[in-house]
Design an enzyme around this catalytic site. Structure first.
Site, PDB file in Angstrom:
ATOM      1  N   ARG A  97     -38.681-109.628  48.991  1.00  0.00           N
ATOM      2  CA  ARG A  97     -39.491-109.123  47.889  1.00  0.00           C
ATOM      3  C   ARG A  97     -39.923-110.318  47.046  1.00  0.00           C
ATOM      4  NH1 ARG A  97     -38.160-106.627  42.233  1.00  0.00           N
ATOM      5  NH2 ARG A  97     -40.330-106.261  41.693  1.00  0.00           N
TER       6      ARG A  97
ATOM      7  N   HIS B 163     -45.723-109.126  38.468  1.00  0.00           N
ATOM      8  CA  HIS B 163     -44.393-109.406  37.920  1.00  0.00           C
ATOM      9  C   HIS B 163     -44.567-110.343  36.717  1.00  0.00           C
ATOM     10  CE1 HIS B 163     -39.865-109.496  39.073  1.00  0.00           C
ATOM     11  NE2 HIS B 163     -39.961-109.975  37.842  1.00  0.00           N
TER      12      HIS B 163
ATOM     13  N   GLU C 147     -41.179-103.550  36.566  1.00  0.00           N
ATOM     14  CA  GLU C 147     -40.607-103.224  35.255  1.00  0.00           C
ATOM     15  C   GLU C 147     -41.625-103.074  34.138  1.00  0.00           C
ATOM     16  OE1 GLU C 147     -37.420-105.976  34.428  1.00  0.00           O
ATOM     17  OE2 GLU C 147     -36.168-105.061  35.964  1.00  0.00           O
TER      18      GLU C 147
ATOM     19  N   ASN D 282     -34.679-101.212  39.793  1.00  0.00           N
ATOM     20  CA  ASN D 282     -34.027-102.460  39.405  1.00  0.00           C
ATOM     21  C   ASN D 282     -32.909-102.076  38.457  1.00  0.00           C
ATOM     22  OD1 ASN D 282     -36.217-103.640  40.655  1.00  0.00           O
ATOM     23  ND2 ASN D 282     -36.990-104.695  38.829  1.00  0.00           N
TER      24      ASN D 282
ATOM     25  N   TYR E  45     -29.119-103.317  36.694  1.00  0.00           N
ATOM     26  CA  TYR E  45     -28.081-104.324  36.459  1.00  0.00           C
ATOM     27  C   TYR E  45     -26.875-103.737  35.755  1.00  0.00           C
ATOM     28  CZ  TYR E  45     -31.577-107.688  37.860  1.00  0.00           C
ATOM     29  OH  TYR E  45     -32.489-108.392  38.593  1.00  0.00           O
TER      30      TYR E  45
ATOM     31  N   GLU F 226     -33.965-104.524  42.843  1.00  0.00           N
ATOM     32  CA  GLU F 226     -33.236-105.634  42.216  1.00  0.00           C
ATOM     33  C   GLU F 226     -31.858-105.142  41.822  1.00  0.00           C
ATOM     34  OE1 GLU F 226     -34.928-107.686  38.796  1.00  0.00           O
ATOM     35  OE2 GLU F 226     -36.906-107.689  39.735  1.00  0.00           O
TER      36      GLU F 226
END
Ligand code: PNW
Length: 453
Positions: free
Chosen positions: A77, A121, A166, A293, A295, A352
């Site tokens: 990616r 991005h 995002e 994505n 985290y 991600e």
């Protein structure tokens, strides 16, 4: 503990973004981006770091593809830099920019690695920012033209695309906190840009579909599973508003043509977004897959201010990475299951997931980053759990292939499974976690804790 086997065709890969790894910021006709401008302005990025050189992937992509192959990765990616293709954001195409991505794609395919590009991005052409950027409706057509140009040039070889990375971060975070380019703090512009991005998102998807070559088009959304701080009705409602704003504000318009209820006074928010007649009909253009994505998570309490989304976030008890993000593996399971339920089991890619830890090569050259391998084991285990419980997860992309330019934190945060030595010619060293990932891919199965909440 239970064990899950990943399907043979599961897409294992890593992710990067153009400004964070490419360097070559003004080569071969590339125009200036808002991140070039931001990083070149004093006091914006830690230590005055810039992406001028970064990992120099623009020149070293063949070496990087060889490293991917060594690790057994099946997908990559990366993102396409809009100002490489349109130096002014619109108008004349820069063929040298398209050629670069053509070379990268060919190198990936020659090594059996699937190219998985993102069109945007965060490195907006500065020339478009000067016209108002994402807060100006003129950008909708420029973005659709850019999307169509990329798919026309690469669509014979690239079959899976992401439109945005995002949108929540590059609208609300960029326009509210000023911590990311273009470094503005204006809540009205933040709201307005979120709506214009949603319109541009749908328009780009239509332009790409008209080309007829794509097998799947999606977007990578920043998500953080929303946990209520307590069992009280007020905190549970706060967690729902957080979910609507943070996780669903850009997904629901695409999938269903409507905004989720995030603001206490939602009507006023819609008004401030300057929604025009006919807009809502143009928002819906369902994606073929949802990119997540993720985290960490968000623990949410009712803030009691009676303003905006009225959520106060509480720090959690989990361990922390060196970037101070809470490690909470079950968050990825919860998020996948929620999207699966709310959107009728769509194909999902984890686009991600990763962590920043400081470990560098030791005297023997080895990078003993056991904390990172442990992070991946926990999170990937929970991805496997979601798969075992019926979610349609198609792939997992670790952030990141290598240490790179971490936005306003510059080079101070290291997210790579490969070390990049920015002081010594961008030398690459595979970390222990990289070998751990290679072995996981080869094994194709993982153990997970089915009781985590
Ligand atoms: C993502 N947050 O950004 C980006 O897509 C990457 O470019 C970036 O390098 C990576 O995560 C690591 O930071 C995020 O505030 C930015 O929760 C901010 C947040 C999450 C992700």
């Amino acid at each position: 503990m239970k064990t899950v086997k990943f399907p043979a065709e599961f897409s294992w890969g890593t992710a990067t973004a153009s400004y964070q790894v490419e360097g070559a910021w003004d080569e071969d006709g590339k125009g200036e981006s808002i991140w070039d401008r931001f990083a070149h302005s004093e006091g914006r990025v830690l230590n005055g770091d810039t992406g001028d050189v970064a990992c120099d992937q623009y020149h070293r992509y063949a070496e990087d593809v060889a490293l991917m192959k060594e690790l057994g990765l099946r997908g990559y990616r990366f993102s396409i830099s809009w100002p490489r293709i349109f130096p002014e954001g619109k108008g004349k195409v820069n063929q040298a920019g398209l050629d670069y991505y053509g070379r990268l794609v060919d190198e990936l395919l020659a090594n059996g690695i699937t190219p998985f590009p993102t069109l945007y991005h965060w490195d907006l052409p500065q020339a478009l920012q000067d016209e108002g950027g994402w807060a100006d409706r003129g950008i909708i057509d420029h973005f659709a033209t850019y999307a169509r140009t990329c798919i026309d040039a690469l669509g014979d070889r690239v079959k899976r695309w992401m439109i945005l990375n995002e949108p929540f971060i590059f609208t609300f975070m960029s326009y509210l906190s000023g911590m990311a380019a273009p470094g503005i703090r204006d809540s009205g512009l933040a709201l307005r840009s979120s709506h214009i991005v949603n319109l541009a998102h749908a328009e780009a998807a239509r332009a790409m579909r008209a080309a007829g070559s794509a097998e799947a088009i999606g977007t990578a959304f920043s998500m953080a599973a929303s946990y209520p701080a307590s069992d009280s009705a007020a905190d549970r409602a706060a967690a729902e508003r957080h979910h609507a704003w943070n996780n669903d504000w850009f997904l629901r318009p695409m999938m269903k043509g409507e905004y989720p209820a995030a603001y206490l006074d939602q009507e006023r928010a819609i008004e401030r977004m300057e929604v025009q007649p006919g807009d809502l009909d143009r928002l819906r253009e369902p994606l073929d897959f949802v990119g997540i994505n993720l985290y960490s998570r968000a623990i949410c309490a009712d803030a009691g201010t009676r303003k905006n989304i009225d959520v106060r976030q509480i720090p959690g008890p989990g361990p922390r990475t060196d970037y101070n993000w809470e490690v909470w593996p079950a968050a990825i399971y919860q998020m996948i299951m929620r999207v699966t339920k709310e959107y009728g089991r769509p194909p999902i890619y984890i686009t991600e997931n990763g962590c920043s830890y400081k470990e560098r090569p030791g005297a023997d050259g080895r990078v003993r980053d056991d904390r990172r391998a442990a992070f991946y084991e926990g999170y990937i285990g929970q991805v496997g759990r979601a798969l075992a419980e019926g979610a349609d997860v198609r792939g997992y992309y670790a952030w990141s292939l290598m240490d790179n330019f971490e936005w306003a934190a510059g080079y101070s945060q290291r997210f790579g499974i490969i070390d990049c030595d920015f002081e010594h010619g961008q030398k690459r060293t595979i970390k222990d976690s990289g070998y751990w990932y290679r072995d996981l891919i080869a094994r194709g199965e993982i153990a997970y804790d089915e009781t985590l909440a």
